[in-house]
Write an enzyme that holds these catalytic residues in place. Structure first.
Site, PDB file in Angstrom:
ATOM      1  N   ASP A  22       1.278  -0.744  -0.274  1.00 35.75           N
ATOM      2  CA  ASP A  22       0.216  -0.443  -0.138  1.00 35.75           C
ATOM      3  C   ASP A  22       0.931   0.982   0.239  1.00 35.75           C
ATOM      4  O   ASP A  22       2.069   1.143   0.401  1.00 35.75           O
ATOM      5  CB  ASP A  22      -0.824   0.019   1.348  1.00 35.75           C
ATOM      6  N   ASN A  70     -10.554  -3.036  -6.159  1.00 30.32           N
ATOM      7  CA  ASN A  70      -9.798  -1.921  -7.201  1.00 30.32           C
ATOM      8  C   ASN A  70     -10.902  -1.846  -8.289  1.00 30.32           C
ATOM      9  O   ASN A  70      -9.657  -0.852  -8.958  1.00 30.32           O
ATOM     10  CB  ASN A  70      -8.433  -2.324  -7.052  1.00 30.32           C
TER      11      ASN A  70
HETATM   12  C1  FPP Z   1      -2.151  -0.243  -3.606  1.00 31.08           C
HETATM   13  O1  FPP Z   1      -1.702   1.466  -3.019  1.00 31.08           O
HETATM   14  C2  FPP Z   1      -1.748  -0.884  -4.130  1.00 31.08           C
HETATM   15  C3  FPP Z   1      -2.094  -0.972  -5.505  1.00 31.08           C
HETATM   16  C4  FPP Z   1      -3.296  -1.069  -5.523  1.00 31.08           C
HETATM   17  C5  FPP Z   1      -1.750  -1.706  -6.123  1.00 31.08           C
HETATM   18  C6  FPP Z   1      -0.631  -3.032  -6.663  1.00 31.08           C
HETATM   19  C7  FPP Z   1       0.639  -2.737  -7.545  1.00 31.08           C
HETATM   20  C8  FPP Z   1       1.535  -2.914  -7.328  1.00 31.08           C
HETATM   21  C9  FPP Z   1       2.714  -2.608  -6.050  1.00 31.08           C
HETATM   22  C10 FPP Z   1       2.484  -2.751  -8.589  1.00 31.08           C
HETATM   23  C11 FPP Z   1       2.428  -3.620  -9.378  1.00 31.08           C
HETATM   24  C12 FPP Z   1       2.857  -4.789  -8.833  1.00 31.08           C
HETATM   25  C13 FPP Z   1       2.996  -5.751  -9.823  1.00 31.08           C
HETATM   26  C14 FPP Z   1       3.155  -7.312  -9.154  1.00 31.08           C
HETATM   27  C15 FPP Z   1       3.668  -5.601 -11.244  1.00 31.08           C
HETATM   28  P1  FPP Z   1      -2.449   2.922  -3.279  1.00 31.08           P
HETATM   29  O2  FPP Z   1      -2.553   3.118  -5.282  1.00 31.08           O
HETATM   30  O3  FPP Z   1      -3.582   2.656  -3.265  1.00 31.08           O
HETATM   31  O4  FPP Z   1      -1.847   3.977  -2.582  1.00 31.08           O
HETATM   32  P2  FPP Z   1      -3.210   4.993  -1.917  1.00 31.08           P
HETATM   33  O5  FPP Z   1      -3.069   4.069  -0.441  1.00 31.08           O
HETATM   34  O6  FPP Z   1      -1.393   5.105  -1.026  1.00 31.08           O
HETATM   35  O7  FPP Z   1      -3.510   5.550  -2.545  1.00 31.08           O
END
Ligand code: FPP
Length: 244
Positions: A22, A70
């Site tokens: 996250d 998501n």
């Molecule tokens: C949460 O951060 C992250 C995600 C919903 C996506 C996770 C994806 C990756 C780490 C990259 C791709 C992974 C692979 C395996 C290729 P957020 O967007 O919710 O962050 P925030 O809470 O700060 O908005």
């Protein structure tokens, strides 16, 4: 797994670590960049953490890449993430295979675009005999959705007379989950300071230890990972029993 760098006893090791990655969005926002910039930086962290596993005694690493919730994000972010997953598989497949990583995906593939599903299947196939690290990527995954899909398949088998309703136990349901080949996670880490489970491995993490760290995922390093996994060895896990 043998060959742990510091000679820690295997029974105290976090054999299976699961991570809720996250904080990508906030990381990008802090730099005045679009959210996808953060996701791209987040994807780059995955390799370092996978590579750190064998020395730490971590045999299974499960990462939460995209949840069933998501899809509620903007179309730009969702399609950007889907492109990132395809790009990641194309770019990393060879090095993951050569590094001895066995890759599996969990989650419902039906809503994912066919091209991505094909790439996921190919990556699973070319890495299926690897044993150094087991990397499981949760993509369009939700714990409740997984249990509902498992119950549906089990009900169909009951209807078909393959199993008897009277015999259904926790173990029976476990066998129908996406994770049926994995041990339960010993440790679940969530980055970015949020202390929530967010529908991740709900059934499997019943007795897992949790670690919530403030670091945003793109800043999560091998050193931080090693520290958390090292601290796990000192936790007193009782699984509901009384300490002897
Ligand atoms: C949460 O951060 C992250 C995600 C919903 C996506 C996770 C994806 C990756 C780490 C990259 C791709 C992974 C692979 C395996 C290729 P957020 O967007 O919710 O962050 P925030 O809470 O700060 O908005």
């Amino acid at each position: 797994m043998s060959g742990m760098a510091d000679g820690k006893s295997a029974d105290k090791c976090a054999r299976h670590v699961a991570i809720i990655m996250d904080g990508n969005g906030r990381w990008a926002q802090l730099r005045g960049r679009p959210r996808l910039f953060g996701h791209r930086a987040g994807a780059k962290r995955v390799r370092e953490i996978v590579e750190a596993c064998p020395d730490l005694g971590v045999e299974y690493l499960t990462i939460f890449a995209f949840s069933t919730e998501n899809w509620k994000r903007t179309q730009t972010e969702v399609s950007g993430l889907m492109s990132l997953f395809k790009h990641y598989i194309l770019k990393e497949a060879r090095s993951l295979a050569e590094a001895g990583v066995c890759v599996r995906f969990i989650g419902d593939r039906h809503r994912l675009e066919p091209k991505l599903v094909t790439l996921m299947g190919e990556l699973e196939q070319i890495t299926q005999d690897n044993t150094r690290v087991n990397l499981t990527i949760a993509l369009n995954y939700g714990g409740r959705d997984e249990v509902a899909r498992a119950v549906k398949r089990m009900a169909l088998d009951i209807e078909a007379g393959k199993i008897c309703a009277q015999d259904v136990s926790e173990n029976t349901l476990t066998r129908y989950l996406d994770t049926h080949v994995l041990p339960d996670p010993d440790l679940v880490i969530r980055t970015s300071g949020e202390a929530r489970v967010s529908n991740f491995l709900l059934w499997q993490a019943a007795y897992s230890e949790y670690e919530f760290v403030k670091t945003l995922w793109p800043d999560f390093t091998r050193e931080i990972f090693a520290q958390i996994v090292g601290d796990f060895a000192h936790r007193d896990r009782r699984f509901g029993a009384v300490k002897s």
